[in-house]
Design an enzyme around this catalytic site. Structure first.
Site, short mmCIF file in Angstrom:
data_model
loop_
_atom_site.label_atom_id
_atom_site.label_comp_id
_atom_site.label_asym_id
_atom_site.label_seq_id
_atom_site.Cartn_x
_atom_site.Cartn_y
_atom_site.Cartn_z
N LYS A 255 19.46 18.11 -63.60
CA LYS A 255 18.17 17.68 -62.48
C LYS A 255 18.24 17.97 -60.90
O LYS A 255 19.00 17.26 -60.41
CB LYS A 255 18.19 16.58 -62.62
CG LYS A 255 16.33 15.96 -62.40
CD LYS A 255 15.73 16.56 -61.31
CE LYS A 255 16.22 15.19 -60.51
NZ LYS A 255 15.67 15.54 -59.36
N GLU B 283 23.13 4.53 -42.95
CA GLU B 283 23.53 5.42 -43.68
C GLU B 283 22.64 6.37 -42.84
O GLU B 283 21.28 7.11 -43.38
CB GLU B 283 23.99 6.08 -45.03
CG GLU B 283 24.40 7.40 -44.52
CD GLU B 283 24.60 7.89 -46.38
OE1 GLU B 283 23.64 7.62 -47.46
OE2 GLU B 283 25.54 8.76 -46.79
N SER C 58 21.93 8.61 -52.61
CA SER C 58 22.07 8.01 -51.71
C SER C 58 22.29 6.41 -52.39
O SER C 58 21.94 6.36 -53.54
CB SER C 58 20.85 7.64 -51.03
OG SER C 58 19.54 7.54 -52.13
N CYS D 20 28.20 13.62 -47.35
CA CYS D 20 28.64 11.77 -47.83
C CYS D 20 29.82 11.82 -47.15
O CYS D 20 30.60 11.04 -46.91
CB CYS D 20 28.29 12.07 -49.02
SG CYS D 20 30.00 13.08 -49.47
N PHE E 195 20.52 16.46 -52.50
CA PHE E 195 19.72 17.96 -51.56
C PHE E 195 20.53 19.00 -51.21
O PHE E 195 20.84 19.75 -50.79
CB PHE E 195 18.98 17.66 -50.68
CG PHE E 195 18.55 17.18 -49.04
CD1 PHE E 195 19.39 17.26 -48.15
CD2 PHE E 195 19.19 15.41 -49.33
CE1 PHE E 195 19.73 17.53 -47.67
CE2 PHE E 195 18.99 15.40 -47.91
CZ PHE E 195 19.96 16.20 -46.60
N GLU F 274 14.80 18.40 -55.72
CA GLU F 274 13.63 18.69 -55.38
C GLU F 274 13.26 19.44 -54.42
O GLU F 274 12.62 20.52 -53.72
CB GLU F 274 12.55 18.27 -55.87
CG GLU F 274 12.18 16.41 -55.16
CD GLU F 274 13.19 15.06 -55.50
OE1 GLU F 274 14.14 16.30 -56.03
OE2 GLU F 274 12.77 14.41 -54.84
P1 NAD Z 1 18.31 10.85 -52.83
O1 NAD Z 1 19.17 9.64 -53.45
O2 NAD Z 1 17.79 10.87 -52.38
O3 NAD Z 1 18.40 11.95 -54.15
C1 NAD Z 1 19.12 11.96 -55.24
C2 NAD Z 1 19.06 12.72 -56.67
O4 NAD Z 1 17.88 11.35 -56.79
C3 NAD Z 1 17.94 13.20 -56.44
O5 NAD Z 1 18.10 14.85 -57.41
C4 NAD Z 1 17.16 12.98 -56.77
O6 NAD Z 1 15.44 13.56 -57.14
C5 NAD Z 1 16.95 11.90 -57.40
N1 NAD Z 1 15.79 10.79 -56.87
C6 NAD Z 1 15.80 10.35 -55.67
N2 NAD Z 1 14.65 9.38 -55.42
C7 NAD Z 1 14.71 8.88 -56.86
C8 NAD Z 1 14.17 7.84 -57.46
N3 NAD Z 1 13.62 6.97 -56.39
N4 NAD Z 1 14.75 7.48 -58.81
C9 NAD Z 1 15.29 8.18 -60.07
N5 NAD Z 1 15.90 9.69 -58.84
C10 NAD Z 1 15.51 9.51 -57.49
O7 NAD Z 1 19.46 11.53 -52.25
P2 NAD Z 1 19.62 12.92 -51.20
O8 NAD Z 1 18.48 12.67 -50.12
O9 NAD Z 1 19.15 14.19 -52.51
O10 NAD Z 1 20.94 13.12 -51.06
C11 NAD Z 1 21.57 12.47 -49.74
C12 NAD Z 1 22.65 10.88 -50.14
O11 NAD Z 1 23.50 11.83 -51.46
C13 NAD Z 1 23.22 10.48 -48.76
O12 NAD Z 1 23.47 8.98 -49.08
C14 NAD Z 1 24.78 10.80 -49.63
O13 NAD Z 1 25.91 10.76 -48.83
C15 NAD Z 1 24.61 11.28 -50.83
N6 NAD Z 1 26.17 12.04 -51.02
C16 NAD Z 1 26.42 11.84 -51.62
C17 NAD Z 1 28.04 12.29 -52.42
C18 NAD Z 1 28.79 11.64 -53.31
O14 NAD Z 1 29.79 12.42 -53.71
N7 NAD Z 1 29.51 10.64 -53.09
C19 NAD Z 1 28.10 13.76 -52.07
C20 NAD Z 1 26.91 14.36 -51.39
C21 NAD Z 1 25.50 12.79 -51.59
#
Ligand code: NAD
Length: 492
Positions: free
Chosen positions: A172, A377, A225, A280, A148, A175
């Site tokens: 994808k 985090e 994450s 991040c 997000f 959401e």
């Molecule tokens: P998230 O892991 O909750 O979601 C990321 C994606 O995975 C979304 O598209 C979501 O729909 C999907 N998803 C969520 N739960 C899932 C599940 N149980 N099974 C399969 N898919 C699932 O992350 P977020 O809250 O959207 O974003 C924040 C996180 O992203 C933080 O931890 C941040 O550090 C990380 N991030 C990392 C980088 C990097 O380059 N390393 C960059 C941006 C964000």
């Protein structure tokens, strides 16, 4: 408004059985709903990408790069509109959203050079009359799954390189802020990208699982994450796909005693509280080395107190009420674990509607390894100060941390900075730069639990990830050849 998938160059016309709410984080009101794909919708998006693959894969480099240049032009023209969409659904302030779009453009710039990037090697006369050369070919249909916090930039870390290399894509997006992805899909179409080369599939875990298990998806680029990144990596690779999965972070900023403390305090506050800490590459831990702690803390505190929180102020709201409450819960946990809460964001003056997902900036001192405010985090506007007696102790702290995304050192000692960049086990290092996101012609990625897989995002690693190499050994026969030889081919 109902936000739906974008398949074969247009909005999908079906009806999803499930949908989710998309909020305006400034007010807490539901702004839109978004469709959540079921398996049949996953299949439809992948089928569209598969159907577009043969034509796109064989489209000339000249034609592919002209689509990229046109997309770049349109994106640049519409940058403010896109920043507005990002700001409205994510909550980050407009100027921050403009910065996101600016960094996204860098990744597009890089992909525009794809004819040069896909050049292979050629060795004439590797053996007598034999030439050897390498070529790069697309993987096929690839999935891009994004978080997000950068709804425009992270998709554009991957989509331009994937398309430039001749792949077709199912994106994808998160959401929580899905509109930017549809806006980008519209721009790609307007730029002349053939239908089906980029499809946007909205949804949650079900959509992700559908892509991870789909036999026609050959590669997966994921950002999110760490627990989900690990799951995506393990599930995708078990299903025979190439996967790069970028995860979470806990970024430390080391301040040595010789640093300019005003510059260091400015940097810590900017990198800690920009985008309400939902980056991040945010700095979440300041490591004050060798007695600068009290002075540095005073300078950080006075700056934090001056931050203005509200719509269009320095800092916007968090993404959801649930996330805001989770971040706020760390303030009590930190105190219970023995840290000193110097500034409590819950008491911070907020200039916004009460029902918005607000939380002011918070500052902890006396944080130690083992406390959950240190290990987890938090992904919100909470900055922790840790005291270290020496440079060596600071580096040990960072290297013992499970994450290894970004880090920075603030010092005027070039020798110390050079030693730091050599010794620290982190993928992206800043020297007097608090958020060292590499420019578009390098690649972005952390170490340890911040990245699963061996390719970083965008830049040269992106081209590597989205192509398979092939080496051709070729001989054009002439009458001097002939005769049978059962020995292993030697180079003569
Ligand atoms: P998230 O892991 O909750 O979601 C990321 C994606 O995975 C979304 O598209 C979501 O729909 C999907 N998803 C969520 N739960 C899932 C599940 N149980 N099974 C399969 N898919 C699932 O992350 P977020 O809250 O959207 O974003 C924040 C996180 O992203 C933080 O931890 C941040 O550090 C990380 N991030 C990392 C980088 C990097 O380059 N390393 C960059 C941006 C964000």
């Amino acid at each position: 408004m109902r936000i739906t998938h974008w398949i074969s160059g247009k909005p999908w016309t079906g009806t999803s059985a499930r949908a989710g709410d998309v909020f305006d984080p400034n007010t807490g009101a539901v702004a839109h709903t978004v469709d959540f794909a079921a398996q049949s919708e996953v299949d439809e998006a992948v089928a569209a990408a598969s159907a577009a693959l043969p034509g796109w894969r064989d489209t000339s480099l000249a034609a592919r790069s002209s689509v990229l240049f046109e997309f770049r032009r349109l994106l640049n023209d519409k940058r403010d509109e896109l920043a507005g969409i990002v700001s409205a659904e994510h909550g980050k302030v407009l100027d921050d959203a403009r910065g996101e779009v600016q960094r996204a453009l860098e990744a597009v710039d890089f992909a525009c050079g794809v004819p040069h990037l896909l050049k292979g090697g050629f060795s004439e006369n590797a053996s007598r009359g034999v030439d050897v050369y390498s070529i790069r070919q697309p993987l096929g249909v690839v999935a891009v799954i994004s978080p997000f916090n950068f709804p425009a930039m992270v998709p554009l870390w991957f989509v331009p390189n994937a398309i430039a290399c001749g792949n077709t894509v199912v994106l994808k997006p998160s959401e929580k802020d899905p509109s930017a992805a549809n806006f980008l899909a519209g721009l790609w179409s307007a730029a002349g990208l053939p239908d089906g080369v980029l499809n946007v599939l909205h949804g949650d875990k079900a959509a992700v699982d559908g892509l991870l298990e789909h036999p026609d998806v050959r590669g997966v680029s994921f950002v999110g994450s760490t627990p989900i990144a690990r799951y995506v990596y393990e599930t995708g690779t078990r299903n025979g796909k190439r996967v790069q999965a970028l995860g979470g972070a806990k970024n430390h900023m080391v301040v040595l005693p010789d640093a300019d403390l005003d510059l260091a305090a400015d940097a810590a506050v900017s990198a800690g509280f920009g985008s309400a800490g939902e980056r991040c590459m945010a700095v979440s831990v300041v490591v004050a080395v060798g007695g600068v702690g009290d002075e540095l803390l005073a300078r950080i505190s006075s700056r934090v107190e001056g931050l203005r929180v509200g719509p269009g102020r320095d800092m916007g709201p968090l993404i959801t009420a649930a996330h805001r409450d989770k971040v706020a819960s760390y303030l009590d946990t930190g105190v219970a674990e023995g840290a000193r809460l110097v500034i409590d964001g819950r008491g911070h003056q907020v200039d916004g509607e009460d029902s918005g997902f607000w939380l002011g900036p918070s500052l902890f001192d006396g944080v130690r390894p083992g406390m959950s405010v240190y290990t987890d985090e938090i992904f919100g506007p909470v900055l922790s100060v840790v005291r270290a007696e020496s440079y060596a102790e600071a580096v040990e702290l960072i290297n013992a941390n499970a994450y290894g995304n970004g880090t920075a050192i603030f010092t005027n000692d070039g020798g110390a900075a050079r030693r730091f960049q050599n010794e620290v086990e982190v993928g992206m290092v800043g020297v007097n730069v608090p958020i060292p996101v590499p420019v578009g012609y390098y690649s972005f990625g952390g170490w340890k639990d911040s990245l699963f897989g061996d390719s970083h995002a965008y830049g040269p690693d992106g081209i590597h990830f989205f192509t398979r190499t092939k080496v051709v050994t070729s001989r054009w026969l002439d009458p001097s050849h002939g005769g049978i030889n059962l020995g292993f081919p030697r180079n003569v």
